[in-house]
Design an enzyme around this catalytic site. Structure first.
Site, PDB file in Angstrom:
ATOM      1  N   GLU A  56       0.269 -33.034  15.391  1.00  0.00           N
ATOM      2  CA  GLU A  56      -0.021 -33.695  14.115  1.00  0.00           C
ATOM      3  C   GLU A  56      -1.161 -34.685  14.265  1.00  0.00           C
ATOM      4  O   GLU A  56      -1.124 -35.574  15.131  1.00  0.00           O
ATOM      5  CB  GLU A  56       1.216 -34.433  13.594  1.00  0.00           C
ATOM      6  N   ASP A  73       0.318 -32.954   7.599  1.00  0.00           N
ATOM      7  CA  ASP A  73       0.772 -34.079   6.784  1.00  0.00           C
ATOM      8  C   ASP A  73      -0.295 -34.363   5.729  1.00  0.00           C
ATOM      9  O   ASP A  73      -1.400 -34.812   6.046  1.00  0.00           O
ATOM     10  CB  ASP A  73       1.009 -35.302   7.672  1.00  0.00           C
ATOM     11  N   GLN A  83       4.293 -32.301   5.631  1.00  0.00           N
ATOM     12  CA  GLN A  83       4.899 -33.557   5.207  1.00  0.00           C
ATOM     13  C   GLN A  83       4.081 -34.138   4.063  1.00  0.00           C
ATOM     14  O   GLN A  83       2.872 -33.908   3.969  1.00  0.00           O
ATOM     15  CB  GLN A  83       4.981 -34.545   6.377  1.00  0.00           C
ATOM     16  N   GLU A 115       8.273 -37.400   3.960  1.00  0.00           N
ATOM     17  CA  GLU A 115       8.054 -38.545   4.845  1.00  0.00           C
ATOM     18  C   GLU A 115       7.346 -39.658   4.073  1.00  0.00           C
ATOM     19  O   GLU A 115       6.158 -39.915   4.251  1.00  0.00           O
ATOM     20  CB  GLU A 115       7.243 -38.135   6.078  1.00  0.00           C
TER      21      GLU A 115
END
Length: 258
Positions: free
Chosen positions: A143, A178, A204, A240
């Site tokens: 990530e 993300d 996310q 998240e």
């Protein structure tokens, strides 16, 4: 139709951690993720999942000494033994929790250090993780973290993540995409959804720039969810984000999907 996992490290923080499993299930979630499981025995967490009919879909390797500025060990030269011990420990939890994905945290490159050494170390350790996890059908996630959230992290852009994934060259290594971090660094989320299709294994979300519920801010999440459906994304979307207030009060955005 997108499917969502409650992030128990950020959501339901009005409750003690072990009570958040029940809260997530009561809110309609079928899956959860969180940052780290290591403060609790794996069998206790597995029982919470079974008790509430939840699937664990993601967690991270250990962060290291957070007080000393560490945020993952897998990229740190000279720490290979520690990093691989964390990778092995995470696998034991993944098997106990029947969790298909583990995010292997890279770490921070101190100013003035040779970033290429850290990158090479990360690639070496990720190949170890991928080869070890592949025997058990577990995927490895990498990530990119934005500098606004984690300054000097090894990589911050989705393009850097894609380059690392290609160099690691293992079939079970995927990008943890993300949207919050990506919007801060790269922008063009819809373009990334298309250009990286098949290369991300977990997503996310949060509002940008405040990192609250994904119902306001710079990104039109309803439209982005449609783009994911068009690309045939079958993975989970982790929530998240930091609720503006009590978690249940801010779930109207996700109710139609649960």
């Amino acid at each position: 139709m997108p499917k969502f996992a409650a992030n128990l490290s950020m959501m339901f923080n009005e409750l003690p951690f072990l009570d958040r499993f029940a809260a997530a299930a009561d809110a309609g979630f079928n899956a959860v993720e969180f940052l780290f499981p290591y403060d609790y025995p794996a069998d206790l967490l597995a029982e919470k999942l079974r008790q509430h009919g939840l699937q664990q879909v993601l967690f991270n390797t250990a962060p290291g000494d957070v007080g000393a500025g560490e945020w993952g060990l897998a990229a740190l030269p000279g720490r290979q033994q520690d990093a691989r011990a964390d990778i092995d420990r995470a696998l034991s939890y993944a098997l106990a929790l029947d969790c298909p994905n583990v995010h292997v945290m890279a770490g921070v490159v101190p100013p003035g250090e040779d970033a290429q050494r850290y990158r090479d170390t990360f690639i070496d350790n990720l190949r170890y993780a991928a080869d070890t996890y592949a025997k058990h059908g577990v995927k490895v996630m990498i990530e990119a973290l934005s500098p606004q959230v984690k300054p000097n992290y090894l990589f911050s852009s989705q393009h850097q993540a894609a380059a690392l994934q290609a160099e690691i060259d293992r079939a079970n290594v995927f990008i943890q995409f993300d949207f919050f971090h990506a919007q801060l660094v790269d922008g063009n989320i819809s373009g990334l959804i298309a250009s990286l299709a098949g290369r991300y294994g977990h997503i996310q979300i949060a509002s940008v720039p405040d990192r609250h519920e994904p119902d306001s801010g710079e990104l039109d999440y309803g439209w982005l969810f449609e783009r994911l459906d068009q690309q045939g994304y079958q993975g989970w979307i982790g929530c998240e984000y930091k609720p503006r207030g009590e978690t249940r009060a801010g779930l109207a955005w996700v109710t139609p999907y649960l």
